[in-house]
Design a protein around this motif. Sequence first.
Motif, PDB file in Angstrom:
ATOM      1  N   ARG A   1      34.536  58.796  37.707  1.00 58.17           N
ATOM      2  CA  ARG A   1      35.701  58.197  36.871  1.00 58.17           C
ATOM      3  C   ARG A   1      36.281  58.977  35.740  1.00 58.17           C
ATOM      4  O   ARG A   1      36.944  58.501  34.895  1.00 58.17           O
TER       5      ARG A   1
ATOM      6  N   CYS B   1      38.283  61.406  33.392  1.00 58.36           N
ATOM      7  CA  CYS B   1      39.719  61.393  33.155  1.00 58.36           C
ATOM      8  C   CYS B   1      40.298  62.401  34.049  1.00 58.36           C
ATOM      9  O   CYS B   1      40.104  63.216  34.223  1.00 58.36           O
TER      10      CYS B   1
ATOM     11  N   TRP C   1      40.646  52.111  44.304  1.00 61.28           N
ATOM     12  CA  TRP C   1      40.378  53.416  43.397  1.00 61.28           C
ATOM     13  C   TRP C   1      40.372  54.633  44.115  1.00 61.28           C
ATOM     14  O   TRP C   1      40.945  55.586  43.794  1.00 61.28           O
TER      15      TRP C   1
ATOM     16  N   TYR D   1      38.972  46.391  30.426  1.00 57.78           N
ATOM     17  CA  TYR D   1      39.894  46.707  31.559  1.00 57.78           C
ATOM     18  C   TYR D   1      40.536  45.659  32.270  1.00 57.78           C
ATOM     19  O   TYR D   1      41.867  45.873  32.657  1.00 57.78           O
TER      20      TYR D   1
END
Length: 443
Positions: free
Chosen positions: A389, A391, A108, A89
């Motif tokens: 997290r 998708c 985030w 990442y």
Amino acid sequence: MTKIENLPKRYGWNTPVTAPGPKGMQMLTMMKKIMAEPLPFLANARLQFGDVVQFPIPKPATYFVASPEGARDILVAKHKQVNKRTIQYTSLSLVTGEGLLTADGEVWKQRRRILQPAFHHEMIALTQNEVVAALDRLNQRWTKAVSAGDEIMDLDQEMMSLALEITGNTLFGTDLSGEALEITQATISALHGVVARAQNPLALPLRIPTPANQSMNKAVALLDSAIDRILKLRLKDRLPAGQPIRDMLDVLLAAQDANDINKEQLRDEIATFIVAGHETVASALTWAVHLLGKNMNEQEALAANSDRSLQVFNETLRLYPPAWLITRRTLEPVVVSDIEIPANSLVILSPWVTHRHESVWQDPLKFNPDRMKDGVPQVGYLPFGAGPRLCIGRDMALLEGSLILADLYRNWKITPLQSGEVPIDASVTLRPHNGLPMRVTAR
Ligand code: HEM
């Protein structure tokens, strides 16, 4: 099986050995093969050493968690004990900046809250329209080619350009499609630079002008200037109040107007959606075409009944998960399957391996869309990740994939030119090594 008693107590830098795994020399001699063929390497590591494997890497301590329960544990139950500060990442963020895919923590959380609603409502309707329009163009093109005798096509290329067109149009609108192509291509070439970088332990900082760094910097600069141009164009053509949104750009600009994101963050999200949304869908479609060519009975069943397309797409994502590797870093010690993974370790999950685990999947290597007819299991199936997290584009991708497969096989018969295995390149996603030449005939 190497028993843990036969391994050293510690690797270099005082890294404790807490799980079985290959010995240092064994791994060193295999390094070239591991880089070239990581999928069989990971699958064999599980068979040889079990569901939690530790590789003989001193820093960071590196674990591979292959079991369905272990993988879910890391992504769901223990998600607060891990983050995304991994080489995968941090390399990706050279292209996407701190976008939704690479950001962590509060940044985030806030971004996901802002963007989630668009993915539930507006983007789903937009995707449907763009898929129908792109398929219309593809059908016209193929009809022309086939009637001119050009029946042999590279289905990998065809699926890449179809997905690219749809991604470009849902993100930037048809009126920007010329720019969309350029921006998407720049992103993809930057992305491939990222993978080469992540695989090269000796990669030098980007400011040092090695040929690889120069081409990566060039691709990122191209991407930045294309995004800039798109934004300038759109600023002259802002959405009048009360009008339905035209594309993702309208959604992002509305977020910018509300001061939820700034200009740099807007650029990062555009790059993120291209990176995350284009090649993944294209890869899944390509392998679906491959599997349906190898299993003509399944192709005929789909041609006769379009309702099977979601099952076919889900089963393809099991056997060929485009995101074949998911990584995390542990923030504190984490116990998985009774094995302690120390703080600051790299944890590798592989949907490719977990999707072949006999504890969840009977006859795991068989392509059998029927096994998906009652939906997908919660454990042992993670093509889109899991937990917070998960998708954000999952529903869009499932809609896109199933609409495309239904339409393709309603109209066309697509058969392989030869039987046998198709070698896989495991890079950003899984791709056929030499493309996928197939014969296309009208039904
Ligand atoms: C078949 C197609 C797709 C596959 C297999 C796929 C796979 C994945 C996976 C495995 C993750 C989780 C990564 C992790 O936990 O480390 C992820 C996250 C993400 N995906 Fe997808 N994806 C697909 C399509 C899309 C599309 C169409 C979009 C957007 C247009 C998209 C945008 C994202 C974003 C933004 C994230 C990060 C979400 C977050 O962390 O909040 N993906 N995807």
